[in-house]
Design a protein around this motif. Structure first.
Motif, mmCIF file in Angstrom:
data_model
loop_
_atom_site.group_PDB
_atom_site.id
_atom_site.type_symbol
_atom_site.label_atom_id
_atom_site.label_comp_id
_atom_site.label_asym_id
_atom_site.label_seq_id
_atom_site.Cartn_x
_atom_site.Cartn_y
_atom_site.Cartn_z
ATOM 1 N N GLY A 149 0.811 -1.206 0.000
ATOM 2 C CA GLY A 149 0.000 0.000 0.000
ATOM 3 C C GLY A 149 0.848 1.261 0.000
ATOM 4 O O GLY A 149 0.515 2.253 -0.659
ATOM 5 N N PHE A 150 1.954 1.237 0.747
ATOM 6 C CA PHE A 150 2.869 2.381 0.784
ATOM 7 C C PHE A 150 3.369 2.716 -0.621
ATOM 8 O O PHE A 150 3.329 3.878 -1.057
ATOM 9 C CB PHE A 150 4.049 2.060 1.697
ATOM 10 C CG PHE A 150 5.108 3.128 1.740
ATOM 11 C CD1 PHE A 150 5.055 4.130 2.699
ATOM 12 C CD2 PHE A 150 6.162 3.131 0.835
ATOM 13 C CE1 PHE A 150 6.026 5.122 2.746
ATOM 14 C CE2 PHE A 150 7.136 4.121 0.868
ATOM 15 C CZ PHE A 150 7.066 5.123 1.828
ATOM 16 N N LEU A 151 3.838 1.715 -1.342
ATOM 17 C CA LEU A 151 4.365 1.948 -2.690
ATOM 18 C C LEU A 151 3.266 2.394 -3.649
ATOM 19 O O LEU A 151 3.466 3.296 -4.471
ATOM 20 C CB LEU A 151 5.042 0.677 -3.206
ATOM 21 C CG LEU A 151 6.305 0.241 -2.456
ATOM 22 C CD1 LEU A 151 6.785 -1.110 -2.974
ATOM 23 C CD2 LEU A 151 7.404 1.284 -2.591
ATOM 24 N N GLY A 152 2.095 1.753 -3.548
ATOM 25 C CA GLY A 152 0.992 2.121 -4.435
ATOM 26 C C GLY A 152 0.542 3.552 -4.227
ATOM 27 O O GLY A 152 0.347 4.310 -5.188
ATOM 28 N N TYR A 153 0.384 3.958 -2.973
ATOM 29 C CA TYR A 153 -0.046 5.325 -2.688
ATOM 30 C C TYR A 153 1.026 6.347 -3.055
ATOM 31 O O TYR A 153 0.712 7.471 -3.471
ATOM 32 C CB TYR A 153 -0.434 5.465 -1.215
ATOM 33 C CG TYR A 153 -1.900 5.264 -0.980
ATOM 34 C CD1 TYR A 153 -2.817 6.245 -1.327
ATOM 35 C CD2 TYR A 153 -2.372 4.075 -0.431
ATOM 36 C CE1 TYR A 153 -4.176 6.047 -1.124
ATOM 37 C CE2 TYR A 153 -3.731 3.879 -0.220
ATOM 38 C CZ TYR A 153 -4.621 4.868 -0.572
ATOM 39 O OH TYR A 153 -5.974 4.681 -0.383
ATOM 40 N N ALA A 172 -6.823 0.206 9.654
ATOM 41 C CA ALA A 172 -6.216 1.471 10.070
ATOM 42 C C ALA A 172 -4.702 1.437 9.872
ATOM 43 O O ALA A 172 -4.091 2.430 9.457
ATOM 44 C CB ALA A 172 -6.552 1.752 11.529
ATOM 45 N N PHE A 173 -4.081 0.300 10.181
ATOM 46 C CA PHE A 173 -2.645 0.158 9.955
ATOM 47 C C PHE A 173 -2.333 0.274 8.463
ATOM 48 O O PHE A 173 -1.390 0.963 8.061
ATOM 49 C CB PHE A 173 -2.156 -1.187 10.486
ATOM 50 C CG PHE A 173 -0.701 -1.450 10.203
ATOM 51 C CD1 PHE A 173 0.274 -0.938 11.043
ATOM 52 C CD2 PHE A 173 -0.322 -2.194 9.098
ATOM 53 C CE1 PHE A 173 1.620 -1.171 10.783
ATOM 54 C CE2 PHE A 173 1.016 -2.424 8.830
ATOM 55 C CZ PHE A 173 1.993 -1.915 9.675
ATOM 56 N N GLN A 174 -3.133 -0.392 7.645
ATOM 57 C CA GLN A 174 -2.941 -0.322 6.200
ATOM 58 C C GLN A 174 -3.086 1.117 5.713
ATOM 59 O O GLN A 174 -2.303 1.595 4.880
ATOM 60 C CB GLN A 174 -3.971 -1.222 5.495
ATOM 61 C CG GLN A 174 -3.906 -1.216 3.982
ATOM 62 C CD GLN A 174 -2.682 -1.958 3.474
ATOM 63 O OE1 GLN A 174 -2.045 -2.688 4.225
ATOM 64 N NE2 GLN A 174 -2.344 -1.767 2.219
ATOM 65 N N THR A 175 -4.084 1.812 6.237
ATOM 66 C CA THR A 175 -4.283 3.212 5.872
ATOM 67 C C THR A 175 -3.084 4.056 6.290
ATOM 68 O O THR A 175 -2.589 4.889 5.525
ATOM 69 C CB THR A 175 -5.556 3.762 6.542
ATOM 70 O OG1 THR A 175 -6.681 2.975 6.137
ATOM 71 C CG2 THR A 175 -5.799 5.210 6.158
ATOM 72 N N SER A 176 -2.602 3.822 7.516
ATOM 73 C CA SER A 176 -1.492 4.615 8.037
ATOM 74 C C SER A 176 -0.223 4.427 7.214
ATOM 75 O O SER A 176 0.424 5.398 6.806
ATOM 76 C CB SER A 176 -1.231 4.237 9.499
ATOM 77 O OG SER A 176 -0.234 5.052 10.063
ATOM 78 N N VAL A 177 0.134 3.181 6.943
ATOM 79 C CA VAL A 177 1.350 2.907 6.179
ATOM 80 C C VAL A 177 1.185 3.373 4.734
ATOM 81 O O VAL A 177 2.095 3.977 4.144
ATOM 82 C CB VAL A 177 1.700 1.409 6.231
ATOM 83 C CG1 VAL A 177 2.898 1.102 5.343
ATOM 84 C CG2 VAL A 177 2.004 0.985 7.658
ATOM 85 N N GLY A 178 0.007 3.099 4.151
ATOM 86 C CA GLY A 178 -0.229 3.539 2.775
ATOM 87 C C GLY A 178 -0.172 5.052 2.640
ATOM 88 O O GLY A 178 0.457 5.592 1.728
ATOM 89 N N LEU A 179 -0.804 5.742 3.567
ATOM 90 C CA LEU A 179 -0.832 7.198 3.492
ATOM 91 C C LEU A 179 0.509 7.823 3.857
ATOM 92 O O LEU A 179 0.745 8.991 3.539
ATOM 93 C CB LEU A 179 -1.934 7.752 4.389
ATOM 94 C CG LEU A 179 -3.365 7.410 3.945
ATOM 95 C CD1 LEU A 179 -4.371 8.174 4.789
ATOM 96 C CD2 LEU A 179 -3.576 7.702 2.462
ATOM 97 N N ALA A 180 1.382 7.055 4.525
ATOM 98 C CA ALA A 180 2.740 7.559 4.708
ATOM 99 C C ALA A 180 3.401 7.760 3.345
ATOM 100 O O ALA A 180 4.109 8.755 3.114
ATOM 101 C CB ALA A 180 3.555 6.582 5.558
ATOM 102 N N GLY A 181 3.158 6.817 2.426
ATOM 103 C CA GLY A 181 3.651 6.988 1.060
ATOM 104 C C GLY A 181 3.007 8.175 0.373
ATOM 105 O O GLY A 181 3.663 8.936 -0.346
ATOM 106 N N ALA A 182 1.703 8.354 0.610
ATOM 107 C CA ALA A 182 0.995 9.486 0.026
ATOM 108 C C ALA A 182 1.485 10.813 0.598
ATOM 109 O O ALA A 182 1.539 11.825 -0.105
ATOM 110 C CB ALA A 182 -0.506 9.335 0.279
ATOM 111 N N PHE A 183 1.842 10.826 1.877
ATOM 112 C CA PHE A 183 2.364 12.035 2.515
ATOM 113 C C PHE A 183 3.738 12.398 1.967
ATOM 114 O O PHE A 183 4.030 13.562 1.652
ATOM 115 C CB PHE A 183 2.431 11.814 4.026
ATOM 116 C CG PHE A 183 3.218 12.856 4.771
ATOM 117 C CD1 PHE A 183 2.803 14.169 4.811
ATOM 118 C CD2 PHE A 183 4.389 12.505 5.428
ATOM 119 C CE1 PHE A 183 3.531 15.128 5.503
ATOM 120 C CE2 PHE A 183 5.121 13.446 6.119
ATOM 121 C CZ PHE A 183 4.693 14.769 6.162
#
Length: 388
Positions: A213-217, A335-346
Motif C-alpha cells: 500500500g505504501f508503494l501504491g499510494y 487502520a494500519f494499512q491506511t497509516s502505512v499507505g498514506l505515509a507513502g501518500a504524505f
C-alpha cells in the motif's frame, strides 16, 4: 448493503476532492503566497501526514466504538476544516491553511477507516472485495472531481474557495448514509483486547500488505500532485487543460478499484496476490517512460493505463489486509494499512517537489518508476490469505 456503500462512498468522494484539489491550482497558490514547490507540496502532503498519525488510534477506537457515529463526526469536522482553510486563504495565512488541512486529514482518515469497516461488515465473504472496491472507487472519483474542477472554481471564486467547495457533497452523503446504516454500530462487548491490537502490529503478513500500500499510494500521489505541473511547465499547456488531462489518472480508478474486487472474487477464486503483482508489473514501465513522450494522445494513454494499474492495488489492499488477521481486530488492520499507505501518500508530493526543484521532472518520474519496480518484487513474495 448497497445503500450503505452508496452513502459512505459519497461522503468519501467529497473528502477525496477536498484532499487533492490544491494540486490542480498549485501555480496560483505559489504565486499568491510566494512559496516554492517543496513548500507547496505540503498543501496535499499535510493531509496524509495527519492521517498517518491519526489512522491507527482511529482504527483502535473504531474497534471499540460506533463507526457510524464516527462517520457523522468526521463530516462535521470537514465542514469546520474547509471553512477555516477558506478564511485563512483569503487572508494569505499559509500556516493557518496548513493547520486546517491537517484537521481535514483527521476527518479523512476516520471516514476512510470507518467506511471500509462498515461496508466490509455489511457484505458477505463472497462479495466483500467487490463492495470494498466500490467504496474505494470514491477516492479516484473525488480526485478527478478535484483535479478537473479546481481551476474552474479558483477562476470564478478565487483559489481559497477550493477548500469549501466539496463539503456539501459529504453532507449529502451523510444524509443518505445515516438511515440505511442503522444497527451496524459496534457494541462495547465486541471490543478486542490490547494484546490483540499488539498482535496485529507484530504480524509479518500485515506489514507485507502495508508496504504494498505504501508503494501504491506513493506512485498514485506523485503523479496526481506533479502531473499537471509537468504538463503546464514542460509542454506549456494551460493550467485548466493540464488539470483535466491529469484527472484521467485518478478517474480511471472508478473502473480499476471495482475491477480489482471483481477479478479477485470471480476470476481468481478469492486470491489477492495475482492482482497486486499485475498492478505493479503494468505500472512500472509506464511511469518510467512518461517523460519520454510529448504527444498528448500518448501521454493521456499512459495516464489511463498507469492509473488503472496502480489503483488495482489501492482498491484491493484494504480487503487483503483484513483477511490476514482475526475479524475482531479487522478495523485496526485496516487502520494500519491506511497509516502505512498514506505515509507513502504524505511523502510523495513533498519528496517529488524536492526532486523536481533540484533535478527536474525526468529524474522525478524515473525514481517513481523505480518504486514501482520494488513493488513487483514485494508482491511476488506477498502472502495469500487463507493459503500456506
Amino acid at each position: 448493503m448497497w445503500g450503505i456503500v452508496a452513502g459512505a462512498s459519497l461522503i468519501s468522494t467529497g473528502l477525496a476532492a477536498y484532499e487533492i484539489v490544491p494540486a490542480s491550482v498549485t501555480p496560483l497558490i505559489r504565486d499568491s503566497l510566494g512559496i516554492g514547490p517543496t513548500t507547496a507540496g505540503l498543501l496535499v502532503g499535510i493531509m496524509f501526514g495527519a492521517a498517518v498519525v491519526a489512522s491507527l488510534p482511529a482504527g483502535a477506537a473504531l474497534d471499540r466504538t460506533d463507526s457510524r457515529t464516527a462517520m457523522a463526526l468526521a463530516v462535521v469536522t470537514l465542514v469546520v476544516a474547509g471553512t477555516w482553510g477558506w478564511i485563512a486563504g483569503r487572508r494569505g495565512d499559509f500556516r493557518s491553511v496548513i493547520a486546517s488541512r491537517a484537521l481535514g486529514g483527521i476527518a479523512y482518515v476516520v471516514v476512510w477507516n470507518a467506511g471500509i469497516d462498515l461496508v466490509s461488515r455489511a457484505a458477505t465473504r463472497e462479495n466483500r472485495a467487490t463492495a470494498v472496491g466500490i467504496f474505494t472507487a470514491s477516492g479516484p472519483i473525488g480526485f478527478a472531481l478535484g483535479q478537473g474542477t479546481g481551476p474552474l472554481i479558483a477562476r470564478r471564486f478565487g483559489w481559497p474557495a477550493i477548500f469549501v467547495a466539496f463539503s456539501g457533497l459529504a453532507v449529502v452523503g451523510l444524509v443518505l448514509f445515516w438511515p440505511v446504516s442503522r444497527g451496524l454500530g459496534r457494541s462495547p462487548g465486541d471490543a478486542p483486547s490490547l494484546r490483540e491490537f499488539g498482535a496485529v502490529l507484530r504480524k509479518r503478513e500485515v506489514w507485507s500488505v502495508g508496504l504494498l500500500g505504501f508503494l501504491g499510494y506513493a506512485l498514485y500521489l506523485f503523479v496526481n500532485s506533479w502531473g499537471a505541473s509537468y504538463l503546464s511547465s514542460e509542454l506549456e499547456l494551460s493550467l485548466a487543460v493540464s488539470g483535466v488531462l491529469v484527472a484521467v489518472f485518478p478517474a480511471v480508478g472508478v473502473v480499476s478499484r471495482i475491477s480489482s474486487g471483481l477479478l479477485s472474487d470471480r476470476v481468481f477464486g478469492g486470491r489477492r496476490r495475482p492482482i497486486v503483482l499485475g498492478s505493479f508489473a503494468v505500472a512500472a514501465p509506464l511511469v518510467l517512460v512518461f517523460t519520454r513522450f510529448r504527444s498528448l494522445p500518448v501521454l493521456v494513454g499512459i495516464l489511463l493505463l498507469s492509473g488503472f494499474a496502480v489503483q488495482l492495488t489501492l482498491g484491493l489492499s484494504f480487503t487483503y489486509v483484513r483477511e490476514v488477521v482475526e475479524s475482531r481486530v479487522a478495523a485496526t488492520a485496516v487502520a494500519f494499512q491506511t497509516s502505512v499507505g498514506l505515509a507513502g501518500a504524505f511523502l510523495a508530493p513533498i519528496a517529488g517537489g524536492v526532486v523536481v526543484d533540484r533535478a527536474g521532472f525526468e529524474t522525478a518520474f524515473l525514481l517513481a518508476g523505480l518504486l514501482a519496480l520494488c513493488g513487483i518484487g514485494l508482491a511476488w513474495t506477498a502472502p495469500e490469505p487463507g493459503r500456506s
